[in-house]
Write a protein that holds these residues in place. Sequence first.
Motif, mmCIF file in Angstrom:
data_model
loop_
_atom_site.group_PDB
_atom_site.id
_atom_site.type_symbol
_atom_site.label_atom_id
_atom_site.label_comp_id
_atom_site.label_asym_id
_atom_site.label_seq_id
_atom_site.Cartn_x
_atom_site.Cartn_y
_atom_site.Cartn_z
ATOM 1 N N TRP A 184 0.846 -1.194 0.000
ATOM 2 C CA TRP A 184 0.000 0.000 0.000
ATOM 3 C C TRP A 184 0.876 1.237 0.000
ATOM 4 C CZ3 TRP A 184 -4.332 -0.662 4.257
ATOM 5 C CH2 TRP A 184 -5.206 -1.695 3.882
ATOM 6 N N PHE A 185 0.420 2.260 -0.734
ATOM 7 C CA PHE A 185 1.115 3.544 -0.756
ATOM 8 C C PHE A 185 0.114 4.672 -0.538
ATOM 9 C CE2 PHE A 185 3.595 0.673 -3.399
ATOM 10 C CZ PHE A 185 4.875 0.848 -2.893
ATOM 11 N N GLY A 186 0.521 5.628 0.276
ATOM 12 C CA GLY A 186 -0.224 6.869 0.436
ATOM 13 C C GLY A 186 0.737 8.003 0.151
ATOM 14 N N ILE A 187 0.513 8.729 -0.920
ATOM 15 C CA ILE A 187 1.479 9.730 -1.383
ATOM 16 C C ILE A 187 0.949 11.140 -1.136
ATOM 17 C CG2 ILE A 187 2.766 10.581 -3.384
ATOM 18 C CD1 ILE A 187 2.679 7.769 -4.519
ATOM 19 N N GLU A 188 1.778 11.956 -0.494
ATOM 20 C CA GLU A 188 1.416 13.335 -0.155
ATOM 21 C C GLU A 188 2.125 14.292 -1.128
ATOM 22 O OE1 GLU A 188 2.336 13.972 3.995
ATOM 23 O OE2 GLU A 188 1.885 11.876 4.452
ATOM 24 N N GLN A 189 1.394 14.739 -2.134
ATOM 25 C CA GLN A 189 1.976 15.585 -3.177
ATOM 26 C C GLN A 189 1.871 17.066 -2.811
ATOM 27 O OE1 GLN A 189 3.372 14.924 -6.723
ATOM 28 N NE2 GLN A 189 4.052 16.870 -5.829
ATOM 29 N N GLU A 190 3.009 17.696 -2.506
ATOM 30 C CA GLU A 190 3.046 19.132 -2.276
ATOM 31 C C GLU A 190 3.355 19.850 -3.586
ATOM 32 O OE1 GLU A 190 4.486 19.091 2.406
ATOM 33 O OE2 GLU A 190 5.936 19.599 0.840
ATOM 34 N N TYR A 191 2.817 21.055 -3.742
ATOM 35 C CA TYR A 191 3.056 21.844 -4.943
ATOM 36 C C TYR A 191 2.936 23.322 -4.604
ATOM 37 C CZ TYR A 191 -2.102 22.071 -5.144
ATOM 38 O OH TYR A 191 -3.430 22.276 -4.858
ATOM 39 N N THR A 192 3.484 24.169 -5.470
ATOM 40 C CA THR A 192 3.475 25.603 -5.249
ATOM 41 C C THR A 192 2.823 26.299 -6.433
ATOM 42 O OG1 THR A 192 5.560 25.382 -4.039
ATOM 43 C CG2 THR A 192 4.881 27.613 -4.648
ATOM 44 N N LEU A 193 1.970 27.265 -6.143
ATOM 45 C CA LEU A 193 1.307 28.068 -7.173
ATOM 46 C C LEU A 193 2.063 29.378 -7.346
ATOM 47 C CD1 LEU A 193 -2.393 27.505 -6.057
ATOM 48 C CD2 LEU A 193 -1.150 26.313 -7.884
ATOM 49 N N LEU A 194 2.330 29.735 -8.601
ATOM 50 C CA LEU A 194 3.088 30.947 -8.893
ATOM 51 C C LEU A 194 2.253 31.925 -9.709
ATOM 52 C CD1 LEU A 194 6.504 29.390 -10.018
ATOM 53 C CD2 LEU A 194 5.858 30.135 -7.711
ATOM 54 N N GLU A 258 -1.092 20.920 -0.726
ATOM 55 C CA GLU A 258 -0.816 19.486 -0.762
ATOM 56 C C GLU A 258 -2.103 18.728 -0.992
ATOM 57 O OE1 GLU A 258 -0.346 16.340 2.727
ATOM 58 O OE2 GLU A 258 1.522 17.477 2.513
ATOM 59 N N PHE A 259 -2.015 17.639 -1.770
ATOM 60 C CA PHE A 259 -3.112 16.679 -1.832
ATOM 61 C C PHE A 259 -2.539 15.294 -1.586
ATOM 62 C CE2 PHE A 259 -1.665 16.965 -6.251
ATOM 63 C CZ PHE A 259 -1.618 15.654 -6.660
ATOM 64 N N GLN A 260 -3.383 14.409 -1.076
ATOM 65 C CA GLN A 260 -2.948 13.053 -0.751
ATOM 66 C C GLN A 260 -3.721 12.045 -1.598
ATOM 67 O OE1 GLN A 260 -4.593 14.713 2.216
ATOM 68 N NE2 GLN A 260 -2.789 16.042 2.337
ATOM 69 N N VAL A 261 -3.015 11.049 -2.083
ATOM 70 C CA VAL A 261 -3.621 9.976 -2.866
ATOM 71 C C VAL A 261 -3.296 8.639 -2.212
ATOM 72 C CG1 VAL A 261 -3.558 8.731 -5.058
ATOM 73 C CG2 VAL A 261 -3.612 11.219 -5.058
ATOM 74 N N ALA A 269 -0.673 3.339 -7.599
ATOM 75 C CA ALA A 269 -0.279 4.573 -6.931
ATOM 76 C C ALA A 269 0.349 5.555 -7.916
ATOM 77 C CB ALA A 269 0.701 4.269 -5.792
ATOM 78 N N GLY A 270 1.256 5.063 -8.773
ATOM 79 C CA GLY A 270 1.881 5.925 -9.758
ATOM 80 C C GLY A 270 0.905 6.427 -10.796
ATOM 81 N N ASP A 271 0.016 5.561 -11.269
ATOM 82 C CA ASP A 271 -0.988 5.968 -12.255
ATOM 83 C C ASP A 271 -1.869 7.086 -11.714
ATOM 84 O OD1 ASP A 271 -0.070 4.052 -14.053
ATOM 85 O OD2 ASP A 271 -1.584 2.563 -13.490
ATOM 86 N N HIS A 272 -2.286 6.953 -10.464
ATOM 87 C CA HIS A 272 -3.190 7.936 -9.880
ATOM 88 C C HIS A 272 -2.489 9.269 -9.624
ATOM 89 C CE1 HIS A 272 -6.933 5.527 -8.662
ATOM 90 N NE2 HIS A 272 -6.226 4.754 -9.482
ATOM 91 N N ILE A 273 -1.250 9.234 -9.179
ATOM 92 C CA ILE A 273 -0.523 10.490 -8.953
ATOM 93 C C ILE A 273 -0.285 11.215 -10.274
ATOM 94 C CG2 ILE A 273 1.762 11.430 -8.404
ATOM 95 C CD1 ILE A 273 0.143 11.250 -5.957
ATOM 96 N N TRP A 274 0.123 10.495 -11.310
ATOM 97 C CA TRP A 274 0.372 11.152 -12.587
ATOM 98 C C TRP A 274 -0.907 11.746 -13.177
ATOM 99 C CZ3 TRP A 274 4.461 13.290 -14.180
ATOM 100 C CH2 TRP A 274 5.732 12.758 -13.929
ATOM 101 N N CYS A 275 -2.028 11.050 -13.038
ATOM 102 C CA CYS A 275 -3.284 11.596 -13.544
ATOM 103 C C CYS A 275 -3.708 12.812 -12.720
ATOM 104 C CB CYS A 275 -4.379 10.542 -13.539
ATOM 105 S SG CYS A 275 -5.874 11.069 -14.432
#
Length: 431
Positions: A184-194, A258-261, A269-275
């Motif tokens: 199982w993987f739970g990925i926390e994707q952080e990002y910055t808006l410019l 941040e959003f979590q998947v 996990a990789g498919d969902h993060i890339w989408c």
Amino acid sequence: MAQILAPNMQCQMKLSKSLTNSMIPNSWTSILLKGSQKGSIKCSTKFKVCAALKTEHGTVNRMEQLLNLDVTPFTDKIIAEYIWIGGSGIDLRSKSRTLSRPVEDPSELPKWNYDGSSTGQAPGEDSEVILYPQAIFKDPFRGGNNILVICDAYTPAGEPIPTNKRHKAAEIFSNPKVASEVPWFGIEQEYTLLQPNVQWPLGWPVGAYPGPQGPYYCGVGADKSFGRDISDAHYKACLYAGINISGTNGEVMPGQWEFQVGPSVGIEAGDHIWCARYLLERITEQAGVVLTLDPKPIEGDWNGAGCHTNYSTKTMREDGGFEVIKKAILNLSLRHKEHISAYGEGNERRLTGKHETADIDTFSWGVANRGCSIRVGRDTEKEGKGYMEDRRPASNMDPYVVTGLLAESTLLWEPTLEAEALAAQRLSLNV
């Protein structure tokens, strides 16, 4: 039909009554892109083509009508948006094709090709790269039966191209030893808006800094939260698409989210993060805001952006799993350099030992310690089973690489007994 093309900039034009009357027939009315002030045009931060006809329903935006047009009653054909990763390993590309009918499984989709010389993935004299459909998601932009298709890329001979990291990850996750552990993987994707053009975080004064960090994390208010509409729009788009998004929040640095998947199993996990990244790129495109996954977009006393990856196996989640977790941590410590080299470009600017990170050159672990390479939660320690969090991956990491490497290092790779004993002593692990 009259049309107005509004440029990609914030602007406001005042039209005098005499000018309006002299140039626009009585049957036409002024166009209001934003606001309600009569006789004004306010332009959004994106191109809009508007055709305005005065009817009993008011101003009609014909472009919006066409974009939202439901063609389902008139045809069985659908639009499939094929999505792939470009030559940098982080840029997303896509193009559309018409299919004769709705589909439910990637095996029903045809392979396609693209010009790899234009994406930095093939030479001009042999530029054809083949797309293999791998995962399907519903298209929240077009609606109906239209779909988004996550693809990976191959040569015409069927060999994965160098930037195709999904192929190796799929091999790892199809290994019987890995598959039986149901990772199982739970990925926390952080990002910055410019802000566009100036490349400065959203909500920050141009060329200057906001107040110090503290009130922005999960903050509420116009002076603390910048870009909430984008975050919420992305959240709903992910749910519509079928992405296993589990939450979202404002981050420590203003303008950062941040959003979590997850939890997601194996290659999913990789498919969902890339989408999810694709959806975010499209939404920020429409909003006229720039998205960056740079791990340290602003130097100085500001948090960087990571992609913390929570990980567990079947035996970690069962009674006695904490000992299995500690064995996995031992393996990770012995492969620290291999993982760091694959965890994202520019990560050395983020992993400094400050701002809730560990130093890039030193492997560490701890319970509830966000300054370590690997964090174990209090609940996991208390219950003797659960999961661990790898805090090293940068925001621009490839999720196929990170998830595959975690499974490989903890389930397939075996250290020598001598190395294992030394690592256990150094990390105070009794395994």
